[in-house]
Design a protein around this motif. Structure first.
Motif, PDB file in Angstrom:
ATOM      1  N   UNK A  27      -6.888 100.069 -13.328  1.00  0.00           N
ATOM      2  CA  UNK A  27      -7.685 101.035 -12.991  1.00  0.00           C
ATOM      3  C   UNK A  27      -7.324 102.572 -13.478  1.00  0.00           C
ATOM      4  N   UNK A  28      -6.084 102.561 -13.713  1.00  0.00           N
ATOM      5  CA  UNK A  28      -5.618 103.945 -14.022  1.00  0.00           C
ATOM      6  C   UNK A  28      -5.523 104.357 -15.551  1.00  0.00           C
ATOM      7  N   UNK A  29      -5.670 103.262 -16.215  1.00  0.00           N
ATOM      8  CA  UNK A  29      -5.581 103.390 -17.600  1.00  0.00           C
ATOM      9  C   UNK A  29      -6.644 103.928 -18.178  1.00  0.00           C
ATOM     10  N   UNK A  50      -5.519 103.593 -28.966  1.00  0.00           N
ATOM     11  CA  UNK A  50      -4.702 103.800 -27.701  1.00  0.00           C
ATOM     12  C   UNK A  50      -3.642 104.822 -28.047  1.00  0.00           C
ATOM     13  N   UNK A  51      -3.154 104.832 -29.188  1.00  0.00           N
ATOM     14  CA  UNK A  51      -1.915 105.738 -29.552  1.00  0.00           C
ATOM     15  C   UNK A  51      -2.401 106.993 -29.644  1.00  0.00           C
ATOM     16  N   UNK A  52      -3.459 107.249 -30.122  1.00  0.00           N
ATOM     17  CA  UNK A  52      -4.007 108.697 -30.263  1.00  0.00           C
ATOM     18  C   UNK A  52      -4.368 109.158 -28.950  1.00  0.00           C
ATOM     19  N   UNK A  53      -5.233 108.476 -28.387  1.00  0.00           N
ATOM     20  CA  UNK A  53      -5.143 108.936 -26.810  1.00  0.00           C
ATOM     21  C   UNK A  53      -4.158 109.373 -25.990  1.00  0.00           C
ATOM     22  N   UNK A  54      -3.037 108.305 -25.978  1.00  0.00           N
ATOM     23  CA  UNK A  54      -1.853 108.541 -25.033  1.00  0.00           C
ATOM     24  C   UNK A  54      -1.120 109.808 -25.714  1.00  0.00           C
ATOM     25  N   UNK A  55      -1.183 109.930 -27.016  1.00  0.00           N
ATOM     26  CA  UNK A  55      -0.333 111.035 -27.630  1.00  0.00           C
ATOM     27  C   UNK A  55      -1.057 112.406 -27.021  1.00  0.00           C
TER      28      UNK A  55
END
Length: 121
Positions: A27-29, A50-55
């Motif tokens: 839910x929180x991802x 996903x790496x770009x978004x998390x960065x």
């Protein structure tokens, strides 16, 4: 009888230890990122980027500033969570700041560079 109880206890202990007790909450991802500039709308999904978004998301964890107003934003980013919740950030490159929920924060240089590379080309 003792052997059966000990074997049963060991099996339960091993099974209990091997279970993942802290599953990740989907839910929180963050599942997507939408960037809107004056020229483009760019969409990134967690499946591919996903790496770009998390960065980028980690780069927004900086200090609050006492500025009351900024110029027109260069970029509007919307992070979309798995439950449909949206987090909207407005970025101004000239002042290296962004707004979130009406508050103004300092944008670090690494995140500013990544955002300019990905959204201003």
């Amino acid at each position: 009888m003792k052997r059966i109880l000990i074997l049963l206890f060991c099996a339960l202990l091993l099974f209990g230890c091997s279970m993942n007790t802290k599953p990740k909450s989907k839910i929180n991802q963050i599942i997507g990122l939408v960037g809107v500039t004056s020229n483009n709308t760019i969409i990134y999904s967690a499946d591919n980027d996903s790496d770009l978004i998390n960065s980028i998301k980690k780069g927004f964890d900086t200090h609050k500033l006492e500025i009351k107003q900024i110029d027109i934003p260069d970029l509007r980013l919307t992070f979309i969570n798995g439950n449909g919740k949206k987090e909207v950030y407005e970025v101004n490159y000239k002042h290296s700041v962004y707004t979130y929920e009406g508050e103004i924060y300092k944008l670090d240089s690494r995140t500013k560079k990544v955002l300019q590379e990905k959204f201003m080309n």
